[in-house]
Design an enzyme around this catalytic site. Structure first.
Site, mmCIF file in Angstrom:
data_model
loop_
_atom_site.group_PDB
_atom_site.id
_atom_site.type_symbol
_atom_site.label_atom_id
_atom_site.label_comp_id
_atom_site.label_asym_id
_atom_site.label_seq_id
_atom_site.Cartn_x
_atom_site.Cartn_y
_atom_site.Cartn_z
ATOM 1 C CD GLN B 124 -2.226 1.564 2.869
ATOM 2 O OE1 GLN B 124 -1.409 1.480 3.765
ATOM 3 N NE2 GLN B 124 -3.513 1.189 3.150
ATOM 4 N N GLY B 125 0.780 2.071 -1.167
ATOM 5 C CA GLY B 125 1.482 3.178 -1.131
ATOM 6 C C GLY B 125 0.655 4.405 -0.995
ATOM 7 C CB SER B 127 2.555 7.148 4.893
ATOM 8 O OG SER B 127 1.446 6.734 5.628
ATOM 9 C CB SER B 159 3.678 -3.306 5.404
ATOM 10 O OG SER B 159 3.501 -2.352 6.566
ATOM 11 C CD GLU B 242 -4.537 0.515 8.231
ATOM 12 O OE1 GLU B 242 -3.400 0.007 7.920
ATOM 13 O OE2 GLU B 242 -4.856 1.574 7.737
#
Lengths: 353, 398
Positions: B124-125, B127, B159, B242
């Protein structure tokens, strides 16, 4: 699956809340707390609403509801810092007399609000110096300190063997004790070979009463703490400093959020603990311990923090916030401090000797 | 208060229990992604409806009607048996629900099946170094050049980027628009030219996070989810998932049980830690809070089943759940005294050193997924209706 209040319970809560809203304003709390008004009038108004017969079977003139309904009522009473007895005559005594059996007449009198019964068994949770009762030949001797709902006509008392008795107020020497919480009455009873009616020899009977009282005190704190949080949030929205509402400052906002974050799970804990009293007897004791101890901790945090959000005004008598603060403090000390109750929680799981 | 799951649910629970008992020897234990054991187990779970349960059959799922209680029962039984519930990760947890919600038919066909079978691993891109709590100020850009987006920028806290085949990524496509309206949601391959992944070692000593650098990465135009400039909405459609997952009280309960056991076995001067009243009191304090959070969870679950918003009871879960877990792990370390410091290769290590690693990991979760301070803003503003902080008079420069 439906975790929460039933529709009937929500309606009951709303109507009691409205009833108390009309009758228990801060001015009346002040009058009763200052001894300028006899609390008996308010007690009778609660009887009229039906609180005295809440847990008493219909055949004895009550409405035959469950402990969960009583917890809903306790929460409302705490919310309005109601200066009238409830725990003894409306919850614990009906339960004790029902468990003991053969007490039809007293149950009818309680339901009708014609009899009041206070609680003189604080020593069963933890006896302070000089306090405690011993039984000899069916007569009680000793002292019971910190009697709850003092001023009643009769008292439930327990001896060192955890037997449960009923005694007439007229048969003992007694005196009122002033405490920080003037919305409750507390006193001291002195027994000298006082004749008493044995209600139960089974210590489990007393334990059930204590569990129930713990959950009711927790529910009272839940209501009082919720009210303090609501008042703090309302004040933070309205009060301006530096040309903005103080609630827009994160320092203040986060205090409010922290109160809500700690208090909200307490609601589920109190609900479950009240439900378990009648529906899950195997779990009831442990959950009651945790409800009492945890609400004492969160209650103290909310009481302090909500006062702080009000700044200097919170410290004054003018705002009256201290009635809630003291009520929460009372619930924390009464029938066992958090430390004592947590130790009992550990014992209940065989985690302590 | 009605806490029964009902007779049908009991039969279902029995079936799950039987499945777990029969097949548990096949379950992976710490095997890496794409290992045959992991992929076979995932396939078996999907075929039996214990993973990808509500994903339509057309996209490779089990195709069951959504039923929150059934999903809960599966989770409870697998957790109780300590058997892997199949592949997790952000592809399955976040991208698949997003695609089902707003993806095109072609995107659903292309991505969902390999993702749920564990053949396509995602990162997941979101931040960036200068877009953390204020995520919407992100600056990684994508400019349309013919039929391709050209992506440039820098992501952080990504991550599993070093393991991933693909990334779902928030990029700024409309630099002139207000910050929330200039973002788009792109999907692209991690082996695209111009991507540089650099591992970021965290305080536990593990490099699960990465920094990801993009230099003129070319992405086919149609690999956008939702419309241009709608990326913020697309991402937010599922952010709540989440947060809910970060404070799972059932996991906390299993750690509480491990903690109780630890305090019954560790000794000080020959006396069990549990027999020291101060330690015992701390354990009981934690137990009360775990209990309260479990009942709170039941309240939230019950509201979801009945189509209601649980309000504050839901908003506080991430804050309370992660803080509670961190404190619980700390008591585990304190119960061991100096032995609690053991980490890595040390003959005195207890429970594989997981008290220290969870203690640190949960500090990471207190910060990640919306810091505790951001959670308090959310609770204060959305939950209690407190006013937002006024905007600065002159806009701060981006």
């Amino acid at each position: 699956m439906d975790f929460g209040l039933s529709e009937e319970q929500s309606l009951f809560q709303d109507s009691l809340d409205a009833y108390l809203g009309d009758r228990v304003g801060l001015e009346r709390v002040r009058r009763i707390a200052a001894g300028k008004e006899d609390p008996q009038a308010l007690r009778r108004e609660l009887v009229e609403f039906g609180l005295s017969g809440l847990l008493i079977a219909e055949r004895h003139g009550g409405v035959g509801l469950a402990p969960m309904d009583a917890a809903v009522a306790a929460e409302c009473l705490g919310h309005h810092v109601t200066p009238a007895p409830f725990l003894g005559s409306s919850v614990v005594a009906p339960l004790a007399l029902t468990l003991a059996g053969g007490q039809t007449e007293r149950l009818q009198q309680l339901a009708a609000g014609e009899l009041t019964i206070g609680l003189a068994f604080a020593e069963a949770v933890g006896a302070r110096a000089d306090a405690g009762l011993v039984a000899k030949g069916g007569k009680l001797s000793g002292k019971s300190l910190y009697v709850l709902d003092y001023g009643a006509e009769e008292y439930l008392a327990a001896d060192a063997e955890r037997r449960l008795y009923l005694v007439a107020a007229a048969a003992v020497a007694h005196q009122p004790l002033a405490t920080v919480d003037r919305t409750r009455t507390v006193g001291e009873l002195v027994f000298q070979e006082t004749p008493a009616t044995l209600l139960s020899e089974d210590p489990d009977c007393l334990h059930t009463l204590i569990d129930t009282a713990w959950v009711m005190l927790a529910a009272d704190t839940l209501g009082a703490a919720q009210n303090m949080l609501d008042q703090a949030v309302a004040y933070a929205k309205e009060r301006e400093q530096f040309n903005r509402p103080i609630g827009s400052f994160q320092a203040v906002k986060h205090l409010c959020a922290e109160m809500a974050a700690q208090l909200e799970p307490c609601r589920a804990l109190v609900w479950y603990a009240a439900h378990a009293l009648s529906a899950a007897p195997d779990e009831a004791h442990l959950v009651a311990c945790h409800a009492k101890a945890h609400l004492a901790e969160v209650g103290a945090f909310v009481a302090r923090t909500a006062t702080e959000v009000h700044g200097g005004m919170g410290f004054t008598d003018l705002l009256g916030l201290h009635y809630w603060f003291k009520r929460i403090g009372f619930n924390r000390q009464a029938l066992g401090t958090p430390e004592l109750v947590r130790e009992e929680a550990a014992r209940a799981q065989n985690l302590a000797a | 208060m009605d806490l029964s799951y009902g007779a049908d649910y009991k039969a279902f629970r029995d079936a799950v229990r039987r499945f777990v008992k029969t097949h548990r020897h096949k379950a992976p234990k710490g095997d890496g992604p794409r290992s045959p054991k992991v992929l076979d187990w995932q396939k078996l779970l999907i075929e039996n409806g214990y993973a990808a349960r509500t994903i339509p059959r057309a996209y490779g799922g089990f195709g069951a009607k959504p039923d929150i209680l059934l999903s809960r029962i599966i989770a409870e039984e697998f957790a109780a048996a300590q058997v892997s519930q199949g592949i997790g990760g952000q592809g399955i947890a976040m991208l698949v629900p997003t695609l089902l919600e707003v993806g095109t038919e072609a995107q659903k066909q292309q991505f969902i099946r390999p993702t749920i079978y564990g053949e396509m691993v995602w990162c997941q891109g979101y931040s960036e170094p200068n877009a953390g709590s204020d995520l919407a100020s992100l600056r990684t850009s994508a400019v349309l050049d013919g039929d391709e987006w050209v992506v440039n920028g820098h992501k952080i806290w990504t991550s599993t980027a070093h393991l991933a085949d693909w990334i779902f990524c928030l990029v700024r496509t409309e630099p002139e628009a207000p910050k929330h309206q200039g973002i788009s949601f792109l999907l692209f391959r991690m082996d695209s030219p111009g991507i540089d992944v650099r591992p970021l070692v965290d305080m536990t000593g593990i490099a699960n996070f990465n920094e990801v650098f993009f230099a003129d990465v070319r992405v086919p135009k149609q690999q956008i989810v939702g419309a241009r400039g709608e990326g913020w909405k697309v991402a937010n459609a599922i952010l709540g998932h989440e947060r809910d997952a970060l404070g799972d009280p059932n996991l906390t309960l299993s750690r509480l049980n491990a903690l109780t056991k630890l305090m019954q076995t560790e000794t000080i001067d020959g006396r069990r830690v549990l027999d020291h009243p101060v330690y015992r009191d701390r354990l009981m304090k934690i137990q009360a809070r775990v209990m309260a959070m479990r009942f709170n969870d039941m309240r939230v679950l019950s509201a979801r089943i009945n189509g209601q918003d649980a309000g504050l009871a839901r908003l506080i879960v991430k804050l309370q759940g992660t803080e509670l877990r961190h404190e619980l792990e700390q008591l585990g370390i304190d119960a061991m005294g100096e032995l609690g410091l053991a980490y890595g290769k040390n003959p005195h290590l207890r429970d594989h050193g997981n008290w220290q690693s969870h203690y640190m990991f949960y500090l990471g979760l207190i910060i990640g997924g919306g810091t505790s301070q951001i959670q308090k803003n959310i609770i204060g503003e959305r939950g209690l209706g407190l006013p937002r902080e006024p905007k600065p008079q002159t806009p701060l420069k981006r």
